[in-house]
Design a protein around this motif. Structure first.
Motif, mmCIF file in Angstrom:
data_model
loop_
_atom_site.group_PDB
_atom_site.id
_atom_site.type_symbol
_atom_site.label_atom_id
_atom_site.label_comp_id
_atom_site.label_asym_id
_atom_site.label_seq_id
_atom_site.Cartn_x
_atom_site.Cartn_y
_atom_site.Cartn_z
ATOM 1 N N LEU A 108 1.149 -3.018 -9.465
ATOM 2 C CA LEU A 108 1.644 -3.521 -10.747
ATOM 3 C C LEU A 108 3.152 -3.588 -10.591
ATOM 4 O O LEU A 108 3.840 -2.558 -10.589
ATOM 5 C CB LEU A 108 1.238 -2.583 -11.884
ATOM 6 N N VAL A 109 3.674 -4.793 -10.396
ATOM 7 C CA VAL A 109 5.041 -4.968 -9.914
ATOM 8 C C VAL A 109 6.001 -5.095 -11.088
ATOM 9 O O VAL A 109 5.968 -6.071 -11.841
ATOM 10 C CB VAL A 109 5.135 -6.206 -8.996
ATOM 11 N N ASP A 151 -4.037 -0.131 -17.308
ATOM 12 C CA ASP A 151 -3.376 -0.345 -16.019
ATOM 13 C C ASP A 151 -3.954 0.565 -14.942
ATOM 14 O O ASP A 151 -3.288 0.845 -13.938
ATOM 15 C CB ASP A 151 -1.870 -0.097 -16.158
ATOM 16 N N ALA A 152 -5.170 1.008 -15.127
ATOM 17 C CA ALA A 152 -5.799 1.905 -14.154
ATOM 18 C C ALA A 152 -7.031 1.258 -13.546
ATOM 19 O O ALA A 152 -7.850 0.667 -14.263
ATOM 20 C CB ALA A 152 -6.174 3.226 -14.820
ATOM 21 N N VAL A 153 -7.166 1.390 -12.236
ATOM 22 C CA VAL A 153 -8.376 0.937 -11.541
ATOM 23 C C VAL A 153 -9.383 2.075 -11.589
ATOM 24 O O VAL A 153 -9.130 3.166 -11.071
ATOM 25 C CB VAL A 153 -8.064 0.551 -10.084
ATOM 26 N N HIS A 176 -3.595 0.905 -6.540
ATOM 27 C CA HIS A 176 -4.846 1.125 -5.798
ATOM 28 C C HIS A 176 -4.546 0.776 -4.345
ATOM 29 O O HIS A 176 -3.722 -0.085 -4.064
ATOM 30 C CB HIS A 176 -5.936 0.195 -6.355
ATOM 31 N N TYR A 177 -5.204 1.467 -3.418
ATOM 32 C CA TYR A 177 -5.049 1.089 -2.015
ATOM 33 C C TYR A 177 -6.390 1.151 -1.312
ATOM 34 O O TYR A 177 -7.337 1.797 -1.778
ATOM 35 C CB TYR A 177 -4.011 1.964 -1.303
ATOM 36 N N TRP A 178 -6.467 0.433 -0.184
ATOM 37 C CA TRP A 178 -7.691 0.362 0.603
ATOM 38 C C TRP A 178 -7.452 0.942 1.997
ATOM 39 O O TRP A 178 -6.482 0.578 2.678
ATOM 40 C CB TRP A 178 -8.150 -1.085 0.775
ATOM 41 N N ASP A 179 -8.321 1.812 2.405
ATOM 42 C CA ASP A 179 -8.323 2.332 3.771
ATOM 43 C C ASP A 179 -9.772 2.687 4.112
ATOM 44 O O ASP A 179 -10.298 3.646 3.557
ATOM 45 C CB ASP A 179 -7.426 3.566 3.898
ATOM 46 N N PRO A 180 -10.466 1.908 4.939
ATOM 47 C CA PRO A 180 -9.948 0.827 5.767
ATOM 48 C C PRO A 180 -9.590 -0.432 4.967
ATOM 49 O O PRO A 180 -9.916 -0.542 3.788
ATOM 50 C CB PRO A 180 -11.101 0.549 6.731
ATOM 51 N N ASP A 215 0.297 -9.579 -21.787
ATOM 52 C CA ASP A 215 1.537 -8.791 -21.780
ATOM 53 C C ASP A 215 2.520 -9.190 -20.680
ATOM 54 O O ASP A 215 3.578 -8.581 -20.548
ATOM 55 C CB ASP A 215 1.221 -7.301 -21.663
ATOM 56 N N GLY A 216 2.187 -10.202 -19.881
ATOM 57 C CA GLY A 216 3.099 -10.672 -18.839
ATOM 58 C C GLY A 216 3.178 -9.791 -17.614
ATOM 59 O O GLY A 216 4.029 -10.020 -16.740
ATOM 60 N N ALA A 217 2.305 -8.785 -17.498
ATOM 61 C CA ALA A 217 2.347 -7.894 -16.334
ATOM 62 C C ALA A 217 1.999 -8.650 -15.053
ATOM 63 O O ALA A 217 1.076 -9.464 -15.040
ATOM 64 C CB ALA A 217 1.384 -6.728 -16.530
ATOM 65 N N LEU A 218 2.743 -8.353 -13.979
ATOM 66 C CA LEU A 218 2.536 -8.998 -12.688
ATOM 67 C C LEU A 218 1.782 -8.047 -11.761
ATOM 68 O O LEU A 218 2.226 -6.924 -11.513
ATOM 69 C CB LEU A 218 3.881 -9.369 -12.058
ATOM 70 N N PHE A 219 0.642 -8.509 -11.258
ATOM 71 C CA PHE A 219 -0.125 -7.769 -10.263
ATOM 72 C C PHE A 219 -0.059 -8.522 -8.944
ATOM 73 O O PHE A 219 -0.131 -9.754 -8.911
ATOM 74 C CB PHE A 219 -1.593 -7.632 -10.681
ATOM 75 N N THR A 220 0.071 -7.772 -7.838
ATOM 76 C CA THR A 220 0.023 -8.374 -6.508
ATOM 77 C C THR A 220 -0.907 -7.562 -5.620
ATOM 78 O O THR A 220 -1.104 -6.361 -5.829
ATOM 79 C CB THR A 220 1.409 -8.433 -5.833
#
Length: 381
Positions: free
Chosen positions: A254-255, A335-337, A291-295, A236-241
């Motif tokens: 998901l940019v 599109d879900a982690v 999604h994010y990471w901490d730590p 689908d051409g989706a860009l992930f960074t």
């Protein structure tokens, strides 16, 4: 979270890729036993990996060399590679082959360009060069070199250059740019630092870029800190960074075109002093990470698994982790982690880049003076 650090077995495999003795490690994972085999050593802070059509590997070293790796041996530096600002986090960074590389030999390099290359007084900026790779028995060279993109504001900082290149399904290039360690730049709509830009293969600006009022025309998105992984989903051409946060707050995004991803106005991280950054972790009009990471895991390199060797991981994201020295698998449903699995934690080194080969194996580079190229696959495959 699934932790796959247990049941580590050290073995020696003879003759793989022409090496006389190649160390390997096997762990248990959600996909069964996985073996990480060292294919090559002695790379000087390798940053990016590409697969040549004949089965050899192309590797960038941050110090400025582009090398072909064959049968466990890194060849001499390719001639014609641009001079780089090899200091701090800068140097020779990403390498990506054009879709028609087998016929054209065309590739793209991202790097920290010296200000002197454009007659500026000092500093460096992220740039992208296109060229044609010619290989022969003595190594090779780049021909028809052309700088197709420059971030333009040359800064003496040696931090946060980005910089990954991902080719969209339409053939245009996404280039990720760090904020150069100056967080306010990521919210300046005319300053390309801290953004993702979209350019055509010749460096021109696609007419269907977002073109938001007040934005530089190259922009696809803004509000990024230091994105060091980027991949386009083929269907689908989706860009992930993936990008580095400060202390905590690393992000997977998901940019989408025309959107602001918030740095430094919103973040899940804190300053290294321990003080808060910005206005909290959410604000109307600014995008949330997928999604994010901490730590932090300090993500670098990003791939979508679409190989045949590990069918249970189809469509999942694989990232390197510099902190904690791990490979990170993100279980992606749509599109879900929905889950995370840390692999080889503390066992392989600081993983800088991750790619999936045509054979279905995962290939990784470790960031060290004696950096390594590693193949990861189900045991015995």
């Amino acid at each position: 979270m699934i932790n796959a650090k247990s049941a580590i077995v050290l073995t020696a495999i003879l003759g793989l890729s022409g090496t006389s003795a190649t160390q390997a490690q096997t762990i248990q994972s959600s996909a069964g036993a996985l073996t990480a085999t060292v294919l090559a050593e002695g790379l000087n802070h390798p940053w990016a990996l590409a697969f040549l059509p004949d089965g050899r590997f192309l590797v960038t070293e941050r110090s400025g060399a582009l090398r072909v790796v064959e049968k466990g041996v890194a060849g001499p530096p390719i001639e014609g590679v641009p001079a780089v600002a090899a200091s701090g986090q800068g140097g020779l960074l990403d390498v990506v082959l054009a879709p028609d590389f087998a016929e054209s030999g065309r590739l793209y390099l991202s790097y920290a360009e010296l200000a002197s290359a454009v007659g500026a007084q000092r500093g460096a900026a992220t740039a992208v060069m296109a060229g044609r790779l010619e290989l022969d028995g003595d190594g090779g060279r780049l021909e028809d070199q052309e700088v197709i993109f420059r971030a333009e504001q040359y800064d003496p900082s040696t931090r946060h250059f980005g910089s990954r290149i991902a080719i969209g399904t339409d053939g245009n290039l996404f280039v990720t740019l760090g904020d150069r360690g100056r967080m306010e730049r990521a919210q300046d709509p005319l300053d390309l630092a801290g953004g993702v830009v979209r350019i055509a293969p010749d460096g021109t600006i696609p007419q269907d870029n977002p073109q938001r009022d007040g934005w530089a025309p190259e922009f696809w998105s803004i509000g990024h800190r230091n994105p060091q992984g980027a991949v386009v989903r083929p269907d689908d051409g989706a860009l992930f960074t993936v990008e580095h946060g400060a202390q905590g707050g690393d992000e997977l995004n998901l940019v989408e075109g025309g959107k602001n991803y918030g740095w430094p106005v919103i973040t899940y991280g804190r300053d290294y002093s321990g003080l808060p950054i910005g206005e909290g972790d959410s604000k109307e009009g600014l995008e949330q990470p997928l999604h994010y990471w901490d730590p932090s895991v300090s993500p670098s390199g990003l791939a979508i698994y679409e190989g045949a060797l590990i069918p249970d991981w189809q469509g999942d994201l694989i990232s390197g982790g510099l902190s904690g020295e791990r490979l990170v698998r993100l279980d992606l449903e749509g599109d879900a982690v929905v889950g995370q699995e840390d692999l080889f934690q503390g066992e392989l080194g600081r993983i800088r880049d991750v790619r999936v080969g045509a054979d279905g194996a995962i290939y990784a580079l470790t960031d060290a003076d004696n950096g390594r190229l590693i193949r990861i696959a189900p045991e015995g495959k």
